[in-house]
Design an enzyme around this catalytic site. Structure first.
Site, PDB file in Angstrom:
ATOM      1  N   ARG A  10      -8.825   0.602   0.402  1.00 43.40           N
ATOM      2  CA  ARG A  10      -8.021  -0.637   1.000  1.00 43.40           C
ATOM      3  C   ARG A  10      -7.917  -0.318   2.472  1.00 43.40           C
ATOM      4  O   ARG A  10      -7.568  -1.093   3.210  1.00 43.40           O
ATOM      5  CB  ARG A  10      -6.632  -0.452   0.162  1.00 43.40           C
TER       6      ARG A  10
ATOM      7  N   LYS B  61      -9.704   8.080   4.269  1.00 43.02           N
ATOM      8  CA  LYS B  61      -8.527   7.546   4.592  1.00 43.02           C
ATOM      9  C   LYS B  61      -7.678   8.896   5.118  1.00 43.02           C
ATOM     10  O   LYS B  61      -6.978   8.785   6.005  1.00 43.02           O
ATOM     11  CB  LYS B  61      -7.762   7.372   3.221  1.00 43.02           C
TER      12      LYS B  61
ATOM     13  N   ASN C 259       7.323   7.865  -8.962  1.00 39.68           N
ATOM     14  CA  ASN C 259       6.603   8.731  -8.886  1.00 39.68           C
ATOM     15  C   ASN C 259       6.180   9.147  -7.455  1.00 39.68           C
ATOM     16  O   ASN C 259       5.294   8.158  -7.152  1.00 39.68           O
ATOM     17  CB  ASN C 259       5.567   9.019  -9.753  1.00 39.68           C
TER      18      ASN C 259
ATOM     19  N   ASN D 221      -1.907   3.627   1.962  1.00 38.18           N
ATOM     20  CA  ASN D 221      -2.999   3.103   1.113  1.00 38.18           C
ATOM     21  C   ASN D 221      -3.748   1.971   1.943  1.00 38.18           C
ATOM     22  O   ASN D 221      -4.713   1.673   1.550  1.00 38.18           O
ATOM     23  CB  ASN D 221      -2.409   2.444  -0.373  1.00 38.18           C
TER      24      ASN D 221
ATOM     25  N   ALA E 165      -4.560   9.214  49.998  1.00 38.91           N
ATOM     26  CA  ALA E 165      -4.658   8.011  49.123  1.00 38.91           C
ATOM     27  C   ALA E 165      -6.134   7.490  49.181  1.00 38.91           C
ATOM     28  O   ALA E 165      -7.226   7.682  50.075  1.00 38.91           O
ATOM     29  CB  ALA E 165      -3.985   6.751  49.689  1.00 38.91           C
TER      30      ALA E 165
ATOM     31  N   ASN F 295     -17.987  13.717  40.982  1.00 43.28           N
ATOM     32  CA  ASN F 295     -18.403  14.837  40.000  1.00 43.28           C
ATOM     33  C   ASN F 295     -19.591  14.664  39.219  1.00 43.28           C
ATOM     34  O   ASN F 295     -20.167  15.707  38.542  1.00 43.28           O
ATOM     35  CB  ASN F 295     -17.016  15.097  38.952  1.00 43.28           C
TER      36      ASN F 295
HETATM   37  C1  UD1 Z   1      -0.511   7.993  -7.717  1.00 47.30           C
HETATM   38  C2  UD1 Z   1       0.056   8.268  -9.071  1.00 47.30           C
HETATM   39  C3  UD1 Z   1       1.513   7.530  -9.009  1.00 47.30           C
HETATM   40  C4  UD1 Z   1       2.183   7.506  -8.003  1.00 47.30           C
HETATM   41  C5  UD1 Z   1       1.479   7.314  -6.660  1.00 47.30           C
HETATM   42  C6  UD1 Z   1       2.380   7.893  -5.291  1.00 47.30           C
HETATM   43  C7  UD1 Z   1      -1.561   9.242 -10.644  1.00 47.30           C
HETATM   44  C8  UD1 Z   1      -2.244   8.778 -11.884  1.00 47.30           C
HETATM   45  N1  UD1 Z   1      -0.625   7.999 -10.060  1.00 47.30           N
HETATM   46  O1  UD1 Z   1      -0.968   6.711  -7.889  1.00 47.30           O
HETATM   47  O2  UD1 Z   1       2.316   7.719 -10.268  1.00 47.30           O
HETATM   48  O3  UD1 Z   1       3.312   6.717  -8.043  1.00 47.30           O
HETATM   49  O4  UD1 Z   1       0.287   8.252  -6.624  1.00 47.30           O
HETATM   50  O5  UD1 Z   1       1.635   7.625  -4.356  1.00 47.30           O
HETATM   51  O6  UD1 Z   1      -1.674  10.115 -10.308  1.00 47.30           O
HETATM   52  N2  UD1 Z   1      -7.480  11.535  -5.727  1.00 47.30           N
HETATM   53  C9  UD1 Z   1      -8.371  12.454  -5.981  1.00 47.30           C
HETATM   54  N3  UD1 Z   1      -9.313  12.224  -6.956  1.00 47.30           N
HETATM   55  C10 UD1 Z   1      -9.179  11.306  -7.664  1.00 47.30           C
HETATM   56  C11 UD1 Z   1      -8.345  10.160  -7.633  1.00 47.30           C
HETATM   57  C12 UD1 Z   1      -7.358  10.391  -6.648  1.00 47.30           C
HETATM   58  O7  UD1 Z   1      -8.326  13.362  -5.184  1.00 47.30           O
HETATM   59  O8  UD1 Z   1     -10.067  11.003  -8.434  1.00 47.30           O
HETATM   60  C13 UD1 Z   1      -6.477  11.748  -4.562  1.00 47.30           C
HETATM   61  C14 UD1 Z   1      -6.489  10.603  -3.637  1.00 47.30           C
HETATM   62  O9  UD1 Z   1      -7.290  10.966  -2.447  1.00 47.30           O
HETATM   63  C15 UD1 Z   1      -5.074  10.690  -3.199  1.00 47.30           C
HETATM   64  C16 UD1 Z   1      -4.415  10.935  -4.299  1.00 47.30           C
HETATM   65  O10 UD1 Z   1      -5.253  11.589  -5.313  1.00 47.30           O
HETATM   66  O11 UD1 Z   1      -4.688  11.383  -1.937  1.00 47.30           O
HETATM   67  C17 UD1 Z   1      -3.506   9.881  -5.052  1.00 47.30           C
HETATM   68  O12 UD1 Z   1      -4.465   8.725  -5.475  1.00 47.30           O
HETATM   69  P1  UD1 Z   1      -4.256   7.426  -5.423  1.00 47.30           P
HETATM   70  O13 UD1 Z   1      -5.578   6.611  -6.080  1.00 47.30           O
HETATM   71  O14 UD1 Z   1      -3.580   6.975  -4.154  1.00 47.30           O
HETATM   72  O15 UD1 Z   1      -3.282   7.195  -6.598  1.00 47.30           O
HETATM   73  P2  UD1 Z   1      -2.133   6.022  -6.865  1.00 47.30           P
HETATM   74  O16 UD1 Z   1      -2.906   4.699  -7.516  1.00 47.30           O
HETATM   75  O17 UD1 Z   1      -1.487   5.744  -5.316  1.00 47.30           O
HETATM   76 MG    MG Z   2      -2.021   6.248  -3.287  1.00 48.27          MG
END
Ligand code: UD1
Ligand code: MG
Length: 452
Positions: free
Chosen positions: A18, A25, A172, A229, A365, A371
């Site tokens: 996104r 990101k 969460n 995001n 001035a 340079n």
């Molecule tokens: C996640 C939580 C959600 C919470 C939210 C808070 C889960 C399943 N859900 O959702 O409950 O409310 O964060 O912001 O955990 N990442 C990886 N590998 C992956 C997927 C993600 O490293 O396979 C990392 C992403 O880079 C990021 C973080 O994990 O830093 C969270 O991933 P993201 O996809 O943003 O999760 P959300 O859908 O926001």
């Molecule tokens: Mg997230």
């Protein structure tokens, strides 16, 4: 708090679709530093034994940003549970608590993380402590479902939630503290039967409950827990972060004449009794010592400004610059990679690049250091108590000795000896009565042309 070893896992493998960006990101900057570095700094404040960052394939730039902390590559983005599993190999032999942080939530504070680790050792010896929050708009965050005893029963992802569960306002934030000894068992119990077909780390809670282990929630301030995001969310977080930096600068003894118009970098250091005027921007790597005045519309980056110097208005100080004690840098003056001596002055319309200016010198001035020859950069060395006349051009490499003068309009191409005057000017000629003869001739020509 009981002193138990701590390890941190920072999740940063997500593509950040996104953001619509070629840059991962977590490398988008907040206060001039990549987001993930803010999370690393917060983790470091707890003095963990180890910090491991989970990245996606090809994210070498993220690995560079977090070095010397090790990274592991999660080959496929199969979910947050899978990402944490990928990091566990790095924690072989580790015995203690494991804190999982999200690389896209850069406002997290040491205090909130400490509260989570403390709760891990609280009532019921929870296997998992989850950071909760109550955002104004719970949107698509996972929802925290509490049991009758107030403990945490499960986390439901928005896509998998029933209307009743979606009505829950406790969300969460993503951060979790685990008992390392029980973590392996929890992760291997997580499946991918859900709306996204992913391994959700959040399912560790329901797995723990099935084993009869308790789980707890620590509720954090909404600002600390906000995740990024999209670019609009990043802009919102930058605003909150700038607010914190402004308050910290004032709490440490700086005066900000219009705080909302001053922009800091995460690493800006201001001494006592520094006054910052309106619309001043600090890029990364700026240190300002006590008693300095920075007047409006100045831009500083990668510089040290020593005691009681006066900068601006409209000054631009670029990386590698050191402004000496009590020096004056005035309007429309640009300094790059320049050592500007104690008490020296450059008050108007000047460019000094790759230069050494001795103490007490005065730069007139319109002075320019040439340079760059199109290929290489060269230094200009100006001694102490030198007077550089207005509109002097210094063609580097060149040196001007202590106490010397350059006459106004001089193009300095050879070194100037100490105490000498350098002057390079076409001699001035004078033609008596020239102006009225000129005007008369022009008017006669005009009259002739209008008649035709
Ligand atoms: C996640 C939580 C959600 C919470 C939210 C808070 C889960 C399943 N859900 O959702 O409950 O409310 O964060 O912001 O955990 N990442 C990886 N590998 C992956 C997927 C993600 O490293 O396979 C990392 C992403 O880079 C990021 C973080 O994990 O830093 C969270 O991933 P993201 O996809 O943003 O999760 P959300 O859908 O926001
Ligand atoms: Mg997230």
């Amino acid at each position: 708090m009981p002193q138990r070893p701590l390890a941190c896992i920072i999740l940063a493998a997500g593509k950040g679709t996104r953001m619509k960006s070629a840059l991962p990101k977590v490398l988008h900057p907040l206060g001039g530093q990549p987001m993930v570095n803010h999370v690393v700094r917060a983790a470091q404040s707890l003095s963990p034994e180890k910090i491991v960052v989970v990245v996606g394939p090809g994210m070498d730039n993220v690995a560079t940003a977090v070095a010397p902390h090790p990274t592991v590559v999660q080959e496929q983005q199969l979910g947050t549970g899978d990402a944490v599993k990928a990091a566990l190999g790095q924690l072989a032999g580790f015995n203690g608590d494991v804190l999982v942080l999200y690389g896209d939530s850069p406002l997290i504070t040491p205090a909130t993380l400490s509260a989570m680790v403390a709760a891990r050792h609280g009532d019921g010896d929870p296997a998992v402590v989850v950071l909760g929050m109550r955002p104004a708009d719970p949107g698509a965050y996972g929802r925290l479902v509490l049991g009758a005893d107030g403990g945490l029963d499960r986390i439901v992802e928005f896509l998998d939630a029933t209307p009743d569960e979606r009505a829950v306002t406790l969300c969460n934030a993503g951060f979790m503290a685990f008992d390392g000894a029980r973590m392996g068992a929890l992760l291997s119990g997580i499946g991918n039967q859900n709306a996204k077909g992913e391994y959700y780390l959040t399912d560790a809670v329901v797995v723990a409950r099935a084993k009869g282990w308790t789980c707890a929630v620590v509720e954090g301030p909404t600002d600390d827990t906000a995740g990024v995001n999209s670019r609009a969310e990043l802009a919102g977080i930058e605003k909150i972060f700038q607010g914190r930096l402004r308050l910290a600068a004032m709490a440490n003894g700086a005066t900000l004449l219009d705080p909302d118009s001053v922009y800091f970098a995460a690493d800006t250091v201001l001494g006592r009794d520094v006054t910052v005027g309106q619309h001043v921007v600090f890029g990364p790597g700026v240190t300002v010592e006590d008693g300095v005045e920075i007047k409006p519309f100045s831009h500083l980056e990668g510089v040290i400004v020593r005691k009681s110097a006066i900068i601006g208005p409209y000054a631009r100080l670029r990386p590698g610059t050191d402004v000496g004690e009590g020096a004056h840098i005035g309007n429309f003056v640009e300094l790059k990679n320049t050592q500007f001596g104690k008490g020296a002055k450059a008050n108007h319309l000047t460019y000094l690049g790759d230069a050494d200016i001795g103490g007490g010198s005065n730069i007139g001035a319109g002075t320019i250091t040439c340079n760059y020859d199109g290929v290489l950069k060269h230094r200009t060395r100006i001694g102490e108590n030198v007077f550089i006349g207005t509109h002097s051009t210094l063609v580097a490499p060149v040196a001007v000795g202590d106490g010397a003068y350059t006459a106004a309009g001089t193009v300095v191409t050879r070194d100037v000896s100490p105490d000498a005057l350098a002057i390079s000017r076409a001699p001035q000629a004078e033609k008596a009565g020239w102006a009225s003869r000129y005007r008369a001739a022009k008017l006669a020509l005009k009259a002739k042309l209008t008649k035709m």
